[in-house]
Each structure stands twice: as C-alpha cells, then as structure tokens.
Scaffold this motif. Structure first.
Motif, PDB file in Angstrom:
ATOM      1  N   ALA A 144      -7.438  -9.070  12.418  1.00  0.00           N
ATOM      2  CA  ALA A 144      -6.449  -8.557  11.652  1.00  0.00           C
ATOM      3  C   ALA A 144      -5.822  -7.302  12.177  1.00  0.00           C
ATOM      4  N   SER A 219      -3.540 -12.276   7.716  1.00  0.00           N
ATOM      5  CA  SER A 219      -3.471 -11.036   6.836  1.00  0.00           C
ATOM      6  C   SER A 219      -2.487  -9.966   6.993  1.00  0.00           C
ATOM      7  N   THR A 220      -2.340  -9.617   8.333  1.00  0.00           N
ATOM      8  CA  THR A 220      -1.416  -8.613   8.673  1.00  0.00           C
ATOM      9  C   THR A 220      -0.331  -8.967   9.622  1.00  0.00           C
ATOM     10  N   ALA A 242       0.864  -6.591   4.442  1.00  0.00           N
ATOM     11  CA  ALA A 242      -0.564  -6.855   3.970  1.00  0.00           C
ATOM     12  C   ALA A 242      -0.614  -7.353   2.553  1.00  0.00           C
ATOM     13  N   SER A 246      -1.832 -10.561   0.486  1.00  0.00           N
ATOM     14  CA  SER A 246      -3.095 -10.347  -0.135  1.00  0.00           C
ATOM     15  C   SER A 246      -3.363 -11.669  -1.122  1.00  0.00           C
ATOM     16  N   SER A 249      -4.204 -14.434   1.468  1.00  0.00           N
ATOM     17  CA  SER A 249      -5.029 -13.747   2.588  1.00  0.00           C
ATOM     18  C   SER A 249      -6.869 -13.628   1.865  1.00  0.00           C
ATOM     19  N   THR A 442       1.533 -18.490   6.246  1.00  0.00           N
ATOM     20  CA  THR A 442       0.392 -19.017   5.894  1.00  0.00           C
ATOM     21  C   THR A 442       0.339 -20.529   6.302  1.00  0.00           C
TER      22      THR A 442
END
Length: 526
Positions: A144, A219-220, A242, A246, A249, A442
């Motif tokens: 991350a 995620s980041t 982030a 979320s 993630s 994603t």
C-alpha cells in the motif's frame, strides 16, 4: 553432408538445451507471423500476444527473454510497431526499470537482516495458517506504501536464503561450506522428500505474498503505477483516493485473508504444505549457530541494515524520490557501512534483476504492438456503449480480462483517458466518471492475479532465480492463483457495482468527500 551437419549444429545451438518440440514451436511462430500480418494485421497482433504469453508459460523450458525477444524483433522488422514507439514505452516506464536495476540489488545488501528476522519468525510461529496470513498481510500492508516489486524482491531474497541453508545441510555440508544449491545430485536420498515438501512450503508463502501485493496495491494511489495515473486524471489526493477505494479495498483485504485461511485449512490448490520437521530442525540449528558465532562486527552490520531498512520505508512512503534512486541510495549506504568495497562483490547483487529488466523491455515492445495495432480499441468502444451500474460491471471485467494479458499501466492509462474524454464531451456525468475511475483501478489490480503476466510482481517471481529451485512454473502459479482470482473478482465486482455507489453517496452526505466544481475549489456534498 557438411552443409547438413552445419544446419543440425545451428538447430542444436538454437535456444540451447530447450526441448526440440519447443524449438520447432518458436520457429513455427516466426514463420507464420509474417503470413498472417500480410493478410490480417489485427489478427497478427493478437497472435503475437498469445505467442508471447506462451513463452512466459514455458519459462522453465527457456528463459522468455530469448524467444520473446525474437518475436519482438520480428514484430518491429515487419512494421507492427517501431523502435521509436518501443523507446517511448521504455521512457514512460523508466522508473520501473530503475527500480529493478537498483532496488532489487539494494535488497541484496540487507539480506542478512532479512534472513535473521524471518528465521526468527519461522521458528517461533509454528502454525502454517498463522505464518501464511502473516506473509499475506505483510505484503498487503507494505504494497500500500511501497512498490510491489520491492516487496516481492524481499520475499525472494528470504526464500533463496532459506532454501540454500537446508539444501546445503541435506547435501551433507556444513553451514560455512561452499555449495551449489541449484543442483540436487548431492542431496541425500532420505532428505529428498523433505526437500520437495520444503519447496511446496516456500511456493505457498511466495504465492500468498504475491497475492498480498495485489490486496494492498489496489488501496492507495501509490500502490501501483496505474493508480497514480488514475488519481491524477480525476484530481484526487492520497487521502481521498484511499477513502473512495475503501468501499472495495477493505472487503477485498478481509476476503483475501479469509481465502488464505481456507486454502491452508483444507489444503486445496496445492496449498497447505507444512514445514517438514527436519527442515525446521535445520533452521533452528542455523539460528543457534548464527547466534553463537555472531561478533560485534556482525551486530553492527545488522543495526546498520535495520536503520537502512527503516530509512527505505520512510523514503518510499513519503515519496522523497523515484524508487530506483532510493534503491541506489540503499546500495551506497549498505556497501559503505558494511564494508563491501570489492567491485565483483557489488556486481554480484545485480545478477538477479538484470535478466528480468531486459525481459521487461521486450514486454514493452509487445505493449507497443498492442497500441499501434489498436488491439484493445474494439473492447473499449463496446464497454462505453453501456450505462449506469452495467457500465461499471463491464468496465471492471474488461479491464480485468485485458490486464491478464497486457501491462496494467497501459490498460489503466488507455481506459482512464477514454473515460475522461467521454466525461469532458458530456457523455457521462462527473459522478459516473469518478465511479468508473474506481472500476478501472479495481479491474486492473484484482482479476489480473490470474496470470503471471497480469501482475509485474508475479512475473518477476516467475522469472527469478528462486522459481526453478522450488519448481514454481507458469501453470503452477495459474493453478494456485485460481481461488484468489475467483474471490477477488467476485468480491471486487460486487463491491464496485453495488457497494461503491452507496458508500460514495454516504461519504458525500457525511461531508468526507466533495463534489467537483469546474474552475473552482471543491464544495461540500451537503
């Protein structure tokens, strides 16, 4: 007679010790490609991509740089792309190349500390599920903030260290005796079963760590290179990226860790291999041996390497400089303060990464063909014909499918540019554009764990010096990745299509994120 003997010698030399059927297959590819390209350039482009994937799949038969390089050279010679386009792709990815050249070599100079720490971990954590979850979570957390290739380089260095220790002892040698751990001829017959089990154990941990890099990387905005491009296109900073991610993630991380538990608990898809008692005894003996003979100089080196490791994490997480330049800093500091001054000793550290660096440049040549032959254009146009949640779903799946065979950075860049152009042209709303940006992120990060060429970290692992030692082939990686691919794809798709819009609206209502206003500062969602 002499001519036929020369021809046979040329064929024997061609791709060296590779099987004859493999050599003939590559020759057939080189013969067919021009014929197809003359009549159907688009079809020839996809054929080239499939052929290149074949060379990756057969990495244990022949290092992909050779046959893949031949295919790339032929593609350029036929006009499927140009050297200028290849150079453009290399230039665009120069940070990844510098990372491989310097960061992987830098990890080599802190391997004493890594081996020390991970040996303690393996000795103290007896539960296979516990150690597996530790590797998955550690890789996810580090990825991350750090580059996935750096994380995998650490795991590879640790794996080679463990393997070399046990292989040496099972061959009847002492800890300090010189030994070639790539050859099994000296391994005692009674130790071969334990060695095979140890290979399976290491394969499990490496695959868990590899998947972990995908769990954290999504995620980041710094988790993967394409994340940065997507964040820049939409105008999000680190915190907002982030927070928006979320919704996908966090469930992905939880389900990924649960998958680790399930595959280890039920020993499916070649997971669940336990560390043999004989191997654990050797590691315990090695730990005692290292502790007994440790000197003040060794302790000083471990402290120095520990400080450098902390400095490395700080520099990478704060993005002080390019990852490759930080790797060069690690090399300079580690060699200076650990007393490594011989040119050959320093040069040895670069052996691991340079073949893969060359292979990556060949991969960029294949990407250049994909761009110049517009192989993805029909798919992109088709996806943009959908609307609403169905468009989110199709974009996720299309990104996932294309990322399995191509460069994630390229796929993400192409799609975010097309979607941004659609928004700027007024064909989609700003809210839909933001949701599509997350679907692109994603889609490129999660389903791509299905194949080694879908994740750079997996490809690096497949072509590393460790892969042939532990019998980790392309097919084995694909097979072991199946449960993770299914879970990450299903959960990622479900969260992107159904959970993400609802959570995004909740964030707007809570004032945590803000609506976009052209030409002005963002305003509250209230």
């Amino acid at each position: 007679m002499k001519a036929s003997g020369t021809a046979l010698a040329i064929f024997n030399n061609f791709l060296g010790q590779s099987p004859n059927w493999y050599k003939l297959t590559i020759i057939m590819f080189l013969f067919i490609n021009p014929l197809v390209f003359i009549n159907h350039p688009y079809l020839a482009g996809w054929l080239l991509v499939i052929e290149f994937i074949f060379t990756l799949a057969m990495a244990l038969k022949c290092y992909p740089l050779l046959p893949g390089g031949l295919l790339a050279i032929q593609a350029i010679a036929m006009g499927m792309t140009s050297t200028n386009k290849v150079m453009h792709e290399v230039t665009m990815n120069i940070e990844v190349i510098l990372l491989l050249v310097f960061m992987v070599a830098g990890i080599h100079f802190v391997k004493d500390l890594l081996l020390f720490v991970f040996t303690k971990l393996l000795i103290r954590v007896r539960s296979k599920i516990g150690i597996s979850m530790a590797f998955t979570f550690m890789a996810a957390f580090l990825s991350a903030f750090l580059d996935a290739l750096t994380v995998v380089a650490v795991v590879i260095a640790v794996g080679i260290g463990f393997y070399a220790i046990y292989h040496k002892i099972s061959s009847g040698k002492g800890f300090v005796d010189p030994h070639d751990h790539s050859v099994d001829t000296e391994v005692a017959e009674l130790s071969r079963a334990d060695l095979d089990a140890f290979r399976g154990f290491l394969r499990n941990l490496l695959m868990h760590a590899g998947v972990g890099t995908a769990l954290g990387g999504v995620s980041t905005m710094v988790g993967e290179p394409q994340n940065l491009i997507i964040a820049a296109a939409v105008g999000w900073d680190f915190a907002e990226f982030a927070l928006r991610m979320s919704a996908v993630s966090v469930p992905i991380l939880i389900c990924g860790l649960l998958t680790t538990v399930v595959v280890e608990k039920f020993r499916i898809f070649d997971f669940g291999v336990r560390l043999p008692t004989a191997v654990q005894d050797v590691l315990i003996a090695y730990d005692k041996y290292q502790t007994a003979k440790i000197t003040s100089s060794d302790i000083a080196k471990l402290w120095v390497q520990g400080i450098i490791a902390v400095l490395l994490i700080l520099c990478l997480s704060l993005h002080i400089a390019s990852v490759g330049l930080i790797g060069l800093m690690v090399i300079i500091l580690a060699t200076t303060f650990c007393g490594v001054t011989d040119e050959h000793a320093i040069g040895h550290a670069f052996k691991e990464a340079l073949p893969f660096t060359a292979l990556l440049v060949v991969f960029f040549a294949i990407v250049a063909v994909i761009i110049d032959q517009h192989l993805f254009t029909p798919v992109i146009a088709w996806v943009l014909t959908f609307d609403g949640q169905l468009q989110l779903a199709m974009l996720f799946l299309a990104n996932g499918a294309l990322s399995m065979v191509s460069d994630n950075v390229f796929v993400g860049t192409v799609y975010i540019n097309e979607v941004k152009a659609a928004w700027e042209a007024g064909r989609i709303s700003r809210e839909q554009f933001e949701l599509l940006a997350i679907a692109i992120n994603t889609g490129t990060n999660l389903p791509s764990v299905a194949t080694p060429n879908g994740q750079a970290a997996f490809l690096f692992l497949l072509t590393s010096a460790l892969a042939p030692l532990i019998r980790l082939s392309y097919a084995k990686m694909v097979w072991m990745a199946i449960p993770y691919t299914i879970v990450l794809t299903v959960v990622g798709l479900t969260c992107t299509v159904f959970v993400l819009p609802e959570v995004t609206h909740w964030f707007y209502d809570a004032g945590w994120i803000h609506h976009y206003v052209p030409g002005a500062a963002a305003v509250s969602g209230h």
